[in-house]
Design an enzyme around this catalytic site. Structure first.
Site, short mmCIF file in Angstrom:
data_model
loop_
_atom_site.label_atom_id
_atom_site.label_comp_id
_atom_site.label_asym_id
_atom_site.label_seq_id
_atom_site.Cartn_x
_atom_site.Cartn_y
_atom_site.Cartn_z
N SER A 138 0.69 -1.14 0.08
CA SER A 138 0.10 -0.08 -0.01
C SER A 138 0.88 1.33 -0.03
O SER A 138 1.85 1.18 0.67
CB SER A 138 -0.83 0.11 1.22
OG SER A 138 -1.63 1.13 1.41
N TYR A 159 -1.74 -0.37 10.60
CA TYR A 159 -1.95 -1.13 9.08
C TYR A 159 -0.55 -0.55 8.26
O TYR A 159 0.05 -1.45 7.51
CB TYR A 159 -3.17 -0.65 8.47
CG TYR A 159 -3.20 -0.97 7.03
CD1 TYR A 159 -3.65 -2.10 6.63
CD2 TYR A 159 -2.89 -0.04 5.91
CE1 TYR A 159 -3.83 -2.42 5.35
CE2 TYR A 159 -3.09 -0.20 4.59
CZ TYR A 159 -3.46 -1.53 4.39
OH TYR A 159 -3.73 -1.84 2.89
#
Length: 269
Positions: free
Chosen positions: A145, A158
């Site tokens: 990501s 995350y």
């Protein structure tokens, strides 16, 4: 065997294959003539995806129900990767986020995030690379990501897990390259999938221009893999964002961080 080959033996294993980027990979690769092994927790959704792709493209689609946050689930997929029916492309797409700040989280929830986002990626990449490097053929895409390039979600872990995936893929990719094997981190920005909804994260305030289509993420990711890139960041707007995350002063990033999934509100302090 290269990714561009038209031989019918090409086979891809995709985790998190029933939705979002994983499903987009499955549909694109099936259309390109690949046989598939689809991995996810939900056996019914796996069966539905296999039926859809088999009927549309006529290729072999196997299903492998497994919870990759568990040792047993990882072991199931590792055994498939080591079998005599070779996997030429592994897509590690399965992952989760938590809709809670670390200060209000639990060790159990954080461990599950790390087991799925980090531990499973490590185990499956290692299991895939052993036969790939012996054959001197194959590729691994680890879906990471843009969030991994900076602490853009205050209080969320995350982004830390995705920073590991990107760094790991780039490092391992360099060591696998002499064997003719490619490893790449695919780092999309906000992508329209079930990901945020499943995590209970309200993304209604995110501007439309920031969203990517899963199909476009897959298209650019496969193109960058063919080019031999170690890290792929789809879409020019996120390439610019990554440059900013890498070089902007940390204090400025703290001020402009907009993703609030890990923040603690005033009422919670």
């Amino acid at each position: 065997m290269t990714l561009e080959s038209t031989t019918p033996e090409r086979r891809a294993l995709i985790t998190g294959a029933t939705a979002g980027i994983g499903a987009a990979f499955a549909r694109r690769l099936a259309a390109d003539g690949w046989h598939l092994v689809l991995v996810a927790r939900d056996a019914d959704r796996l069966a539905a995806m296999a039926t859809e792709l088999g009927a549309r493209h006529g290729h072999d689609v196997q299903t492998l129900p497994a919870d990759l946050s568990t040792d047993d689930g990882c072991a199931t997929v590792e055994q498939r990767l080591a079998s005599d029916s070779p996997v030429h492309l592994l897509v590690n797409n399965a992952g989760i986020s938590l809709n809670k700040p670390f200060l209000r989280s639990t060790a159990e929830d954080e461990a599950r995030l790390l087991r799925l986002n980090v531990h499973a990626v490590m185990r499956l990449t290692l299991a895939a690379l052993r036969p790939m490097t012996e054959r001197r053929d194959g590729a691994v895409i680890n879906v990471s990501s843009v969030a991994g390039f900076g602490a853009v979600m205050p209080g969320s872990t995350y982004s830390a897990s995705k920073a590991w995936v990107t760094n790991f893929s780039e490092s391992v990719g360099q060591s696998a390259r002499p064997f003719g094997v490619r490893v790449m981190a695919l780092c999309p920005g906000y992508t329209r999938t079930e990901f945020h909804e499943r995590a209970g994260i309200n993304m209604s305030k995110t501007p439309n221009w920031m969203w990517l289509r899963a199909e476009d993420v897959v298209e650019e990711g496969l193109r960058d893999l063919r080019k031999g890139k170690l890290v792929s960041v789809p879409a020019w707007k996120y390439k610019v964002a990554v440059a900013g995350l890498r070089h902007a002063p940390r204090r400025l990033l703290e001020v402009v961080s907009r993703d609030t999934r890990g923040r603690i509100g005033r009422e919670e302090r």
